[in-house]
Write an enzyme that holds these catalytic residues in place. Structure first.
Site, PDB file in Angstrom:
ATOM      1  N   SER A  92       0.848  -1.189   0.000  1.00 13.08           N
ATOM      2  CA  SER A  92       0.000   0.000   0.000  1.00 13.08           C
ATOM      3  C   SER A  92       0.877   1.231   0.000  1.00 13.08           C
ATOM      4  O   SER A  92       1.994   1.211   0.539  1.00 13.08           O
ATOM      5  CB  SER A  92      -0.889   0.021   1.247  1.00 13.08           C
ATOM      6  OG  SER A  92      -1.515   1.281   1.353  1.00 13.08           O
ATOM      7  N   TYR A 126      -1.341   0.311  10.448  1.00 14.54           N
ATOM      8  CA  TYR A 126      -1.526  -0.356   9.152  1.00 14.54           C
ATOM      9  C   TYR A 126      -0.328  -0.054   8.253  1.00 14.54           C
ATOM     10  O   TYR A 126       0.250  -0.945   7.617  1.00 14.54           O
ATOM     11  CB  TYR A 126      -2.822   0.162   8.519  1.00 14.54           C
ATOM     12  CG  TYR A 126      -3.092  -0.258   7.091  1.00 14.54           C
ATOM     13  CD1 TYR A 126      -3.601  -1.520   6.800  1.00 14.54           C
ATOM     14  CD2 TYR A 126      -2.855   0.627   6.028  1.00 14.54           C
ATOM     15  CE1 TYR A 126      -3.875  -1.893   5.486  1.00 14.54           C
ATOM     16  CE2 TYR A 126      -3.123   0.261   4.715  1.00 14.54           C
ATOM     17  CZ  TYR A 126      -3.630  -0.996   4.449  1.00 14.54           C
ATOM     18  OH  TYR A 126      -3.898  -1.357   3.151  1.00 14.54           O
TER      19      TYR A 126
HETATM   20  N1  LIG Z   1      -8.886  -0.581  -0.868  1.00 15.66           N
HETATM   21  C1  LIG Z   1      -7.844   0.218  -0.799  1.00 15.66           C
HETATM   22  O1  LIG Z   1      -7.986   1.442  -0.882  1.00 15.66           O
HETATM   23  C2  LIG Z   1      -6.458  -0.351  -0.659  1.00 15.66           C
HETATM   24  C3  LIG Z   1      -5.377   0.524  -0.794  1.00 15.66           C
HETATM   25  C4  LIG Z   1      -4.089   0.024  -0.666  1.00 15.66           C
HETATM   26  C5  LIG Z   1      -3.907  -1.313  -0.424  1.00 15.66           C
HETATM   27  N2  LIG Z   1      -4.971  -2.151  -0.292  1.00 15.66           N
HETATM   28  C6  LIG Z   1      -4.708  -3.559  -0.025  1.00 15.66           C
HETATM   29  O2  LIG Z   1      -5.328  -4.347  -1.017  1.00 15.66           O
HETATM   30  C7  LIG Z   1      -5.564  -5.648  -0.474  1.00 15.66           C
HETATM   31  C8  LIG Z   1      -6.961  -6.087  -0.853  1.00 15.66           C
HETATM   32  O3  LIG Z   1      -7.929  -5.269  -0.206  1.00 15.66           O
HETATM   33  P1  LIG Z   1      -9.281  -4.818  -0.897  1.00 15.66           P
HETATM   34  O4  LIG Z   1      -9.168  -3.376  -1.143  1.00 15.66           O
HETATM   35  O5  LIG Z   1      -9.572  -5.713  -2.007  1.00 15.66           O
HETATM   36  O6  LIG Z   1     -10.334  -4.941   0.296  1.00 15.66           O
HETATM   37  P2  LIG Z   1     -11.363  -6.091   0.681  1.00 15.66           P
HETATM   38  O7  LIG Z   1     -12.246  -6.388  -0.459  1.00 15.66           O
HETATM   39  O8  LIG Z   1     -11.962  -5.666   1.955  1.00 15.66           O
HETATM   40  O9  LIG Z   1     -10.440  -7.344   0.881  1.00 15.66           O
HETATM   41  C9  LIG Z   1      -9.758  -7.659   2.038  1.00 15.66           C
HETATM   42  C10 LIG Z   1      -9.908  -9.135   2.192  1.00 15.66           C
HETATM   43  O10 LIG Z   1      -9.018  -9.653   3.183  1.00 15.66           O
HETATM   44  C11 LIG Z   1      -9.668 -10.765   3.716  1.00 15.66           C
HETATM   45  N3  LIG Z   1      -9.133 -11.099   5.017  1.00 15.66           N
HETATM   46  C12 LIG Z   1      -8.965 -10.275   6.068  1.00 15.66           C
HETATM   47  N4  LIG Z   1      -8.497 -10.955   7.102  1.00 15.66           N
HETATM   48  C13 LIG Z   1      -8.370 -12.238   6.685  1.00 15.66           C
HETATM   49  C14 LIG Z   1      -7.932 -13.430   7.323  1.00 15.66           C
HETATM   50  N5  LIG Z   1      -7.544 -13.418   8.593  1.00 15.66           N
HETATM   51  N6  LIG Z   1      -7.943 -14.580   6.621  1.00 15.66           N
HETATM   52  C15 LIG Z   1      -8.353 -14.585   5.326  1.00 15.66           C
HETATM   53  N7  LIG Z   1      -8.764 -13.495   4.692  1.00 15.66           N
HETATM   54  C16 LIG Z   1      -8.778 -12.338   5.362  1.00 15.66           C
HETATM   55  C17 LIG Z   1     -11.116 -10.378   3.837  1.00 15.66           C
HETATM   56  O11 LIG Z   1     -11.889 -11.551   3.823  1.00 15.66           O
HETATM   57  P3  LIG Z   1     -13.421 -11.676   4.324  1.00 15.66           P
HETATM   58  O12 LIG Z   1     -14.253 -11.564   3.096  1.00 15.66           O
HETATM   59  O13 LIG Z   1     -13.477 -13.034   4.928  1.00 15.66           O
HETATM   60  O14 LIG Z   1     -13.643 -10.567   5.303  1.00 15.66           O
HETATM   61  C18 LIG Z   1     -11.301  -9.537   2.602  1.00 15.66           C
HETATM   62  O15 LIG Z   1     -11.822 -10.299   1.548  1.00 15.66           O
HETATM   63  C19 LIG Z   1      -5.299  -5.558   1.014  1.00 15.66           C
HETATM   64  O16 LIG Z   1      -4.040  -6.093   1.288  1.00 15.66           O
HETATM   65  C20 LIG Z   1      -5.289  -4.069   1.265  1.00 15.66           C
HETATM   66  O17 LIG Z   1      -4.484  -3.744   2.374  1.00 15.66           O
HETATM   67  C21 LIG Z   1      -6.255  -1.697  -0.428  1.00 15.66           C
END
Ligand SMILES: NC(=O)c1ccc[n+]([C@@H]2O[C@H](COP(=O)([O-])OP(=O)(O)OC[C@H]3O[C@@H](n4cnc5c(N)ncnc54)[C@H](OP(=O)(O)O)[C@@H]3O)[C@@H](O)[C@H]2O)c1
Ligand SMILES: Cc1cc2nc3c(=O)[nH]c(=O)nc-3n(C[C@H](O)[C@H](O)[C@H](O)COP(=O)(O)OP(=O)(O)OC[C@H]3O[C@@H](n4cnc5c(N)ncnc54)[C@H](O)[C@@H]3O)c2cc1C
Lengths: 267, 441
Positions: free
Chosen positions: A159, A172
């Site tokens: 990130s 984070y």
């Molecule tokens: N969205 C942003 O603005 C942003 C920006 C920079 C980086 N990121 C990074 O991008 C990545 C993907 O995030 P996203 O934006 O796609 O958000 P998201 O749709 O909320 O995805 C996060 C996922 O992580 C899963 N998760 C959390 N804890 C877990 C665990 N203990 N075991 C298995 N799965 C787990 C959640 O699963 P459940 O469905 O079971 O809850 C959820 O599906 C993350 O690493 C995030 O830090 C996101």
């Protein structure tokens, strides 16, 4: 209703690949998996909720995936990691790509008040992630694989928050910074082999993780755009990509902003 | 940050606004959870491509379905697809076109969800042959406020199905839609444009075009007198043989902010006049990608902002065939006299194929659609007078496009509305429904 899939999949960068997705219920991972499925890839989906994994698997099959397997497990749980990881890759064989996508944003205020919450954010986003990456690197560097000349990739979703500690989300951010350093070390170690390490640093992405924020500004991107950036980075073997690209100059400015100035901001 | 009083939401016309608590579930279990969590009325919201308030729920709970876009099962040998209700027509086309399948019915934009398409029982340029989208729905998963998800269809709980197709989201949350696609051997269309000298010309050409599955006409609503109804007639069919390529994902243009609406009218009319005079009387058929034929406006993101910050209305009505020539003439006389609709009217004949929905808008006859920039009371008066012409002719207005009809006008156009009210899920309501039923719930 049966799911018969004719050979509509166009041969593309994902054709014939096997992809292991750690955190397959993530919106970004889902968008990426769809791109791979459209090219006929085989996928192992790992997440913590079986019903959601099943729904995603059915969707990927309908979109052309060659074969889809699911593994329901809590990835933040670090017990028995080695046999669990072996179980994941036993499903469809050693993957050509591993996408590490799971994470939690958490709330900075809650973490400031609680050692438990601080630890949770670091365990989910860094400690457990580092452990799966280590195991994935080990699996992908088995001697017989190193010799086959086939290119393999470890993709880590970091990130922009990891680029500089900021008052608004340094717990984070620190976990993502740790992941960044870990991936860099791994890339150094694997330099010159057929295994590449790609770190993707998204900015603001419209996903459930950010649903509580106002997402109307020009800096916001869709998960499909991030998935496209990952695909291009993998194809080119780029070490670090900002997604979208404009975050690179923005974060350069943030990183080099002098402290007296930086501390006056609310960033 | 989320506003404690709810998030402001608007619809395509940008004249209707509402504040609601908004949830955007990413999985069906989250949809069920969000639905149960509400202590106020809920309403599903797709892409917000309706023009008025059918997709708004002020003071209530708005459940956006955009993230629920997974295919649940697809049989590419029969063209039967079951998908979550938030999958858009465009999202479906990008998967089914390469496999030789096409949506049976599509509105003039591909940015609508399957759930929204069913809830408004949308029609397309092929209505005269294919009817509405509801004619091709095999089954629906309907999530009810009591926690049950029912599987309904033409042969299973047919009354609830009839209340749900075109039911404006009131009978429950559509969790998934199972639809029968139509086979195509090319992603191209064979398209032809003909000149229409007047309104009679429209009726004649439409009658002559029965072997063209897709037809629509654009009429200059400023032309008066002998040239009343002057326009261009567009007809097309799926080409046979050729490529099977889905539309490109990238928009060509984006409207960044509200434009001064004064610009738009003269501009469209100038473009139209140019196209009209360049058009040979009996144009040759051309081969074009489906996106160009079906979705000419989708290349311009947020084109609704071209109407300026006060937004715009759309009048879309249908009148029975016998009354159509008189009624269309009256409507055109009204708009050309007012000079307000300095835009193009869309005309089409609907065919006899009955919609399964109780509140479905289409019926056999002629449909008339016109965008009107919001210029305040004068525009409202014009809309009201147009509505009266339509009702006097035994017609009705399209709820998906409406922001202004009165309860009386609604009841006159949809005399069976109480049947849908009796199937309404008590946990659901909408701004539209409160407006036209006079219900304060
Ligand atoms: N969205 C942003 O603005 C942003 C920006 C920079 C980086 N990121 C990074 O991008 C990545 C993907 O995030 P996203 O934006 O796609 O958000 P998201 O749709 O909320 O995805 C996060 C996922 O992580 C899963 N998760 C959390 N804890 C877990 C665990 N203990 N075991 C298995 N799965 C787990 C959640 O699963 P459940 O469905 O079971 O809850 C959820 O599906 C993350 O690493 C995030 O830090 C996101
Ligand atoms: C450029 C343009 C061209 C158009 N052309 C046509 C046309 O040719 N023919 C035509 O018929 N229409 C046309 N329309 C209107 C459009 O097709 C309809 O308004 C359609 O219903 C919008 O779908 P949506 O996903 O945006 O739904 P929304 O507008 O968000 O919602 C529409 C209704 O569906 C309900 N709903 C949405 N999802 C669900 C669900 N999962 N469960 C239960 N209820 C739900 C909502 O509560 C609301 O009542 C056009 C619109 C535009 C902007």
């Amino acid at each position: 209703m049966s799911s018969q899939i004719p050979a509509a999949a166009a041969p593309g960068p994902g054709a014939g690949k096997t992809v292991l997705v750690l955190g397959a219920t993530s919106a970004i991972a889902n968008a990426y998996a769809r791109q791979r499925a459209a090219a006929g890839a085989r996928l192992v989906l790992v997440g913590r909720q079986q019903a959601r994994l099943d729904a995603i698997a059915a969707d990927l099959r309908a979109r052309g995936a060659g074969d889809v397997a699911t593994v329901a497990t809590d990835l933040a749980d670090m017990a028995d990691a080695e046999p669990r990881f072996a179980g994941m890759i036993a499903r469809l064989g050693t993957p050509d790509e591993v996408l590490l996508a799971y994470g939690v944003l958490g709330e900075q205020a809650a973490a400031q008040d609680s050692a438990e919450e601080t630890r949770r954010l670091i365990d989910v986003n860094f400690t457990s992630a580092a452990l799966w990456l280590q195991l994935a690197a080990k699996a992908l560097t088995e001697p017989q694989l190193m010799a086959d000349g086939r290119s393999r990739t470890l993709v880590v979703i970091g990130s922009v928050a990891g680029d500089r500690g900021r008052q608004s989300n340094y717990v984070y951010g620190a976990a993502k910074a740790g992941l960044d350093a870990f991936a860099e070390g791994l890339a150094h170690r694997l330099h010159g082999t057929n295994v590449k390490v790609v770190t993707v640093k998204p900015g603001f992405v419209d996903t459930p993780m950010t649903a509580h924020l106002d997402r109307s500004g020009p800096l916001w991107a869709k998960p499909e755009a991030i998935a496209g950036a990952i695909d291009r980075a993998v194809a080119k073997g780029q070490r670090i990509v900002y997604a979208p690209w404009f975050w690179r100059p923005i974060m350069t400015a943030v990183r080099f902003a002098p402290r007296p100035l930086f501390y006056k901001t609310k960033l | 940050m989320t506003d404690p009083f709810g998030t402001a939401t608007t619809s395509w016309g940008r004249v209707s606004h509402a504040r609601s608590r908004v949830a955007e579930p990413a999985h069906l279990d989250e949809l069920a959870h969000a639905f149960r969590a509400g202590d106020v009325h809920a309403l599903a919201h797709g892409m917000g491509r309706s023009y008025g308030d059918v997709c708004l729920n002020g003071g209530g709970h708005l459940l956006r379905t955009a993230r629920l876009d997974r295919i649940i099962a697809a049989d590419w040998s029969t063209g039967v697809v079951r998908a979550e209700a938030g999958l858009t027509v465009g999202g479906l086309l990008s998967v089914c076109v390469p496999r030789g399948w096409f949506v049976p019915v599509t509105p003039g934009t591909k940015f609508v969800t399957l759930g929204g398409a069913v809830a408004n029982d949308v029609h397309g340029k092929n209505h005269h042959g294919m009817g509405t989208v509801g004619c091709h729905v095999r089954a629906l998963g309907l999530m009810r406020g009591d926690g049950e998800t029912l599987e309904i269809g033409p042969g299973s709980r047919p009354h609830l199905f009839a209340a749900t197709v075109g039911g404006l989201g009131l009978t429950g949350l559509i969790a998934w839609v199972e639809i029968q696609l139509q086979p195509v051997s090319s992603s191209d269309f064979e398209a032809q444009t003909l000149r229409l000298p007047d309104l009679d010309g429209f009726f004649r050409t439409a009658e002559d075009s029965h072997d063209w599955p897709y037809t629509v006409a654009w009429v200059d609503c400023l032309a008066a007198g002998r040239r009343l109804g002057r326009g261009l007639f567009n007809r097309g069919r799926h080409a046979s043989g050729g490529p099977l390529v889905p539309h490109g994902e990238k928009a060509r243009l984006k409207v960044p902010r509200d434009a001064p609406s004064a610009l738009l009218g003269p501009l469209t009319v100038r473009l139209f006049n140019a196209a009209y005079s360049r058009q040979p009387a009996g144009g040759a058929a051309a081969r074009v990608p489906y996106g160009k034929f079906l979705y000419p406006l989708d290349g311009i993101t947020d084109w609704n902002k071209l109407y300026g910050g006060r937004g715009f209305f759309q009048h879309q009505s249908v009148v029975p065939m016998a009354a159509a020539p008189r009624a269309l003439q009256k409507l055109l006389e009204l708009t050309s006299a007012e000079g307000q609709g300095s835009f193009l009217v869309v005309l089409k004949l609907f065919g006899p194929r009955a919609s399964p929905g109780i509140l479905s808008f289409p019926r056999e006859g002629a449909t008339f659609a016109l965008d009107l920039p919001n210029r305040g009371p004068g525009t409202l008066r014009l809309l009201d007078r147009m509505a009266e012409v339509v009702l006097a002719a035994g017609g009705r207005l399209y709820p998906a496009k409406d922001a202004t009809m009165t309860a009386e006008q609604f009841r006159a156009g949809f005399p069976r509305w109480r049947e849908v009210e009796s199937y309404r899920d008590p946990a659901i309501s909408s701004d539209f429904w409160r407006r036209v039923t006079g219900d304060t719930a």
